[in-house]
Design an enzyme around this catalytic site. Structure first.
Site, PDB file in Angstrom:
ATOM      1  N   CYS A  68     -53.605  -0.834  -5.377  1.00  0.00           N
ATOM      2  CA  CYS A  68     -53.721  -0.646  -6.830  1.00  0.00           C
ATOM      3  C   CYS A  68     -53.822   0.817  -7.232  1.00  0.00           C
ATOM      4  CB  CYS A  68     -54.913  -1.426  -7.378  1.00  0.00           C
ATOM      5  SG  CYS A  68     -56.533  -0.738  -6.952  1.00  0.00           S
ATOM      6  N   HIS A 107     -60.944  -0.487  -8.562  1.00  0.00           N
ATOM      7  CA  HIS A 107     -59.650  -0.933  -9.082  1.00  0.00           C
ATOM      8  C   HIS A 107     -59.199  -0.037 -10.227  1.00  0.00           C
ATOM      9  CE1 HIS A 107     -56.333  -3.660  -9.617  1.00  0.00           C
ATOM     10  NE2 HIS A 107     -56.643  -3.863 -10.882  1.00  0.00           N
ATOM     11  N   ASP A 122     -51.305  -4.286 -15.405  1.00  0.00           N
ATOM     12  CA  ASP A 122     -51.798  -4.146 -14.036  1.00  0.00           C
ATOM     13  C   ASP A 122     -50.731  -4.660 -13.075  1.00  0.00           C
ATOM     14  OD1 ASP A 122     -53.143  -4.200 -11.625  1.00  0.00           O
ATOM     15  OD2 ASP A 122     -54.949  -5.152 -12.415  1.00  0.00           O
TER      16      ASP A 122
END
Length: 290
Positions: A68, A107, A122
């Protein structure tokens, strides 16, 4: 770094100038179907870097993926370069076995504002927990998408992303009790605030995640790529494909155990990845579902 090279990498050929929700959705979907969510560097004896130039080289030029902090950093750069109003945000991932959110901000996600409406974008959660469309920041609103129903709720300026999942059918009986299968129909994913972040805010966690024995990323080697109908995942030597809604409110989940010598070819043919160094597949005991 050339934005056109990024567009070529994700196979995007549509408008560069329309800064609307449709364009944002198309960019997200092209990226998650072209750029795998993966941590293979760690299991090839290499590091996971945060600098944008290094990420661009790895993902765009070398046609790899990333986790991520990398794939969403690249997405943040591309959307900003296109002219979208963007904000980098930080999230706290839900730990299902511990029944709590991570104490560290592990994250990275992106907020995009279009016509005074805020959306979460995302591309870096992967597996069947990956959103396929931007989520408007409206508390309590359900967002039915192909993978599942996503729900955002806000409480005391903290936002929570959850997922309402379908039933799943596993034809291979040897895997019906696999630890890779998500057991909860209602799944908490992560929490976040709207406080703007910079990539420097993630540096210490980036180091921790790739070095700590407690990290899922050191415990398991994985690679995940979305398709128009589902998602491929490789965890250790276990290959899976989840087809969303193959029947009404049921996902089909197929499992296959690979020999180590088969992995190189699978990475090339399914995930489009060619590794420069030898991968040591790993499937440790840290919680990770597909």
């Amino acid at each position: 770094m050339d934005i056109e090279a990024y567009f070529e990498r994700i196979g995007y050929q549509n408008s560069r100038n329309k800064l609307d929700l449709q364009t944002l959705t198309e960019i997200l979907q092209h990226q998650i179907r072209a750029i795998p969510f993966e941590n293979l560097n760690i299991h090839c004896g290499e590091s996971m870097e945060l600098s944008l130039e290094t990420i661009f080289d790895q993902i765009v030029r070398k046609k790899r993926g990333g986790w991520c902090l990398q794939v969403n950093h690249l997405l943040y750069w591309a959307l900003t370069k296109m002219g979208f109003e963007t904000t980098m945000l930080g999230g706290y991932v839900f730990n299902t076995p511990a029944n709590k959110y991570s104490s560290g901000m592990i994250h990275l996600l992106v907020q995009v504002t279009i016509s005074d409406r805020n959306y979460i974008v995302d591309a870096g959660f992967g597996r069947s927990l990956q959103m396929w469309e931007p989520l408007e920041l409206v508390s309590g609103k359900d967002h039915p998408q192909v993978p599942a129903i996503f729900r955002l709720t806000e409480e005391n300026e903290t936002w929570y992303l959850d997922q309402i999942r379908r039933e799943q059918y596993v034809p291979n009986q040897a895997f019906v009790n696999s630890d890779l299968l998500e057991k909860n129909k209602y799944r908490k994913i992560y929490s976040f605030t709207l406080e703007p972040r910079t990539i420097e805010d993630f540096e210490s966690m980036n180091t921790y995640l790739q070095t700590s024995p407690a990290s899922v990323f050191t415990s398991k080697s994985f690679c995940s790529l979305q398709t128009p109908e589902g998602v491929h995942c490789l965890v250790g030597c276990t290959l899976t494909y989840r087809r969303f809604s193959y029947k009404d409110n049921v996902d089909l989940v197929e499992f296959k155990s690979l020999k180590e010598e088969e992995i190189e070819d699978v990475l090339k043919t399914i995930f489009g990845i060619s590794l420069e160094k030898k991968l040591v597949p790993k499937h440790g005991d840290r919680f990770f579902t597909i």
